[in-house]
Scaffold this motif. Structure first.
Motif, PDB file in Angstrom:
ATOM      1  N   TYR A  86       8.262  12.104  -2.019  1.00  0.00           N
ATOM      2  CA  TYR A  86       7.552  11.231  -1.399  1.00  0.00           C
ATOM      3  C   TYR A  86       6.465  11.872  -0.608  1.00  0.00           C
TER       4      TYR A  86
ATOM      5  N   TYR B 219      11.229   7.967  -9.095  1.00  0.00           N
ATOM      6  CA  TYR B 219      10.034   7.191  -8.213  1.00  0.00           C
ATOM      7  C   TYR B 219      10.753   5.935  -7.650  1.00  0.00           C
TER       8      TYR B 219
ATOM      9  N   PRO C 269       2.349   1.948  -5.249  1.00  0.00           N
ATOM     10  CA  PRO C 269       2.395   3.523  -5.781  1.00  0.00           C
ATOM     11  C   PRO C 269       3.527   3.661  -6.884  1.00  0.00           C
TER      12      PRO C 269
ATOM     13  N   SER D 179      -4.032   5.482   1.265  1.00  0.00           N
ATOM     14  CA  SER D 179      -3.449   4.314   1.184  1.00  0.00           C
ATOM     15  C   SER D 179      -3.131   3.574   2.649  1.00  0.00           C
TER      16      SER D 179
ATOM     17  N   GLN E 162      -2.470  11.437  -0.998  1.00  0.00           N
ATOM     18  CA  GLN E 162      -3.075  10.315  -1.480  1.00  0.00           C
ATOM     19  C   GLN E 162      -2.552   8.972  -0.742  1.00  0.00           C
ATOM     20  N   LEU E 163      -1.363   8.902  -0.266  1.00  0.00           N
ATOM     21  CA  LEU E 163      -0.625   7.711   0.140  1.00  0.00           C
ATOM     22  C   LEU E 163      -1.298   7.667   1.594  1.00  0.00           C
TER      23      LEU E 163
ATOM     24  N   GLU F 141      -7.432   1.869  -7.456  1.00  0.00           N
ATOM     25  CA  GLU F 141      -6.059   2.304  -7.009  1.00  0.00           C
ATOM     26  C   GLU F 141      -5.530   3.068  -8.149  1.00  0.00           C
TER      27      GLU F 141
ATOM     28  N   TRP G 286       3.122   5.056 -10.286  1.00  0.00           N
ATOM     29  CA  TRP G 286       3.638   6.240 -10.887  1.00  0.00           C
ATOM     30  C   TRP G 286       4.883   5.780 -11.588  1.00  0.00           C
TER      31      TRP G 286
ATOM     32  N   GLY H 101      -6.372   6.284  -8.487  1.00  0.00           N
ATOM     33  CA  GLY H 101      -5.927   7.206  -7.291  1.00  0.00           C
ATOM     34  C   GLY H 101      -6.979   7.244  -6.197  1.00  0.00           C
TER      35      GLY H 101
ATOM     36  N   LEU I 215       3.507  13.227  -2.629  1.00  0.00           N
ATOM     37  CA  LEU I 215       2.061  12.275  -2.971  1.00  0.00           C
ATOM     38  C   LEU I 215       1.473  11.595  -1.569  1.00  0.00           C
TER      39      LEU I 215
ATOM     40  N   SER J 239       0.764  -1.042  -0.072  1.00  0.00           N
ATOM     41  CA  SER J 239      -0.135  -0.073   0.107  1.00  0.00           C
ATOM     42  C   SER J 239       0.810   1.249   0.057  1.00  0.00           C
TER      43      SER J 239
END
Length: 433
Positions: free
Chosen positions: A206, A82, A65, A216, A212-213, A347, A69, A350, A209, A60
């Motif tokens: 990191y 990434y 991710p 997650s 959104q994470l 997922e 990405w 997003g 993001l 997750s």
């Protein structure tokens, strides 16, 4: 619609590597089932459950991710950036999972818990690296690493069972060493130098993001509650020995989880590319086809296992009705295999928040029903509560992904989901006040 030929070839290659690992874990579980006491095998099973928790957080927070990405990046520099950011985060998550596992195992009766912690940490990190290599279309390297892990694990675990006095601890150390060896092979065969970095640009990438994470991460927590509360509640309330019969049957279905991971690693980068190109019809069609394949495969596999269950004899089973347990386990795994594809689609869109709400609902249903069943019935009945939790997640996942797909394909006929309508009503009421 026909299944894409290149995806089928990739799936065969991926499942080959997954099958080696699955076969090794399966054989090791069967061997320990006959050699450990109910308490010892229950602790080993809890260690494997903690490994599953580690994999879910890695999946997750870093692996999924990274796959999404990296798949959406239009140049190699973006892919590499990434890869470094999520690889560094994976190392941190793996270390945290190792520490957490050591504490949990000690609380449940493992004398030290350190060996189990090393195993979970190494397994989690290797899982992320495998997904990152899949995202770069380097399936052959992953398959070679899987073979190296399987051979090393078989040799070291065999020596641990044959020579060690403290079999449980030594087997955990052997599994940790085998995972480290698998990581070493990945690093040596990688066509580029693998890097980690804690410098500001990496941390900033990191953190950018995280909006959104964070959903997650919340989803991973609720998924673990929903998926692993069975093991932790049974072991915590009735003890590791009471969980041993359930674990003995559940382990026979472990190959389904391995195959499901292969499907995820295969389809997620491909579907992310299709979604980036606005080919939503192909995404929707492939999702339904693969879901049908996995659901039917799980049902056939479960029926085959039901024929094998009466042949298993072990002191860890404690005269439990394995056929009764097996039926409930099938009722758990078929929904799991059926909701993998809609979750992947959510997922790559997003929609981590929707996934989090779905798994939170499943976690609440599971916790309540499992706790009630443990209070009024023998431990095997807890599987019924777990099955109802998985069915809830199945229904909600397909409902929301269908709703999202409809809105994308019919921009002039937007429909509001029940959750969206509820959120808007709450927001409106708050504004009025």
């Amino acid at each position: 619609m026909k299944l894409p030929g290149h995806l089928v070839r990739r799936l065969v290659l991926m499942i080959g590597g997954e099958a080696m690992q699955s076969g090794f874990h399966f054989a090791l579980n069967i061997a320990l089932l006959h050699m450990l006491s109910a308490q010892g095998y229950g602790l080993f099973a809890i260690g494997m459950v903690m490994g599953g928790v580690g994999l879910s957080y890695i999946r997750s927070l870093t692996a999924v991710p990274a796959s999404i990405w990296m798949g959406k990046s239009t140049n190699s520099a973006g892919v590499d950036a990434y890869d470094v950011a999520f690889g560094t985060a994976a190392l941190v998550v793996a270390l945290l999972m190792a520490f957490g596992t050591a504490i949990v195992m000690r609380l449940l009766g493992d004398p030290s818990g350190i060996a189990a912690g090393c195993f979970v940490g190494a397994w989690s990190l290797r899982s992320h690296m495998r997904t990152a290599f899949f995202a770069r279309r380097q399936q052959l390297i992953v398959s070679i690493s899987d073979g190296a892990f399987t051979i090393a694990g078989t040799v070291m675990a065999g020596l641990a069972i044959w020579l060690a006095k403290d079999m449980l601890q030594t087997v955990f150390y052997a599994l940790a060493a085998a995972n480290v060896f698998g990581i070493f092979v990945l690093v040596r065969l990688a066509p580029r130098t693998l890097r980690i970095s804690f410098r500001m640009p990496t941390r900033r990438r990191y953190a950018k993001l995280w909006s959104q994470l964070c959903w997650s991460a919340f989803s991973a927590t609720t998924t673990n509650i929903q998926g692993q509360c069975l093991a932790l509640l049974v072991a915590g309330i009735a003890g590791p020995a009471a969980y041993a019969p359930l674990a003995a049957v559940l382990v026979l279905f472990a190959p389904l989880r391995i195959i499901s991971l292969a499907f995820v690693n295969m389809t997620q980068p491909e579907l992310a590319k299709l979604m980036r190109n606005n080919e939503t019809r192909r995404v929707w069609a492939q999702s339904k086809i693969w879901a049908a394949v996995m659901g039917f495969g799980a049902l056939v596999y479960g029926c085959a296992i039901m024929f094998l269950l009466p042949m298993i004899k072990s002191q860890a089973l404690q005269d439990a009705s394995v056929g009764f347990i097996g039926l409930f386990v099938i009722a758990n795994f078929v929904p799991i295999m059926l909701y993998i594809m809609p979750r992947i689609v959510l997922e790559i869109m997003g929609d981590f928040r929707i996934v989090a709400f779905i798994t939170m609902g499943g976690a609440i249903v599971g916790l309540v029903l499992i706790a009630i069943s443990l209070a009024i019935a023998p431990p095997p009945w807890a599987l019924a509560g777990s099955a109802l939790s998985e069915i809830f997640v199945l229904a909600a996942s397909w409902y929301f992904v269908h709703h999202r797909m409809w809105n994308i394909e019919h921009p002039d006929q937007q429909r509001n989901s029940r959750l969206g309508s509820w959120r808007r009503a709450v927001t409106f009421a708050a504004v009025k006040r």
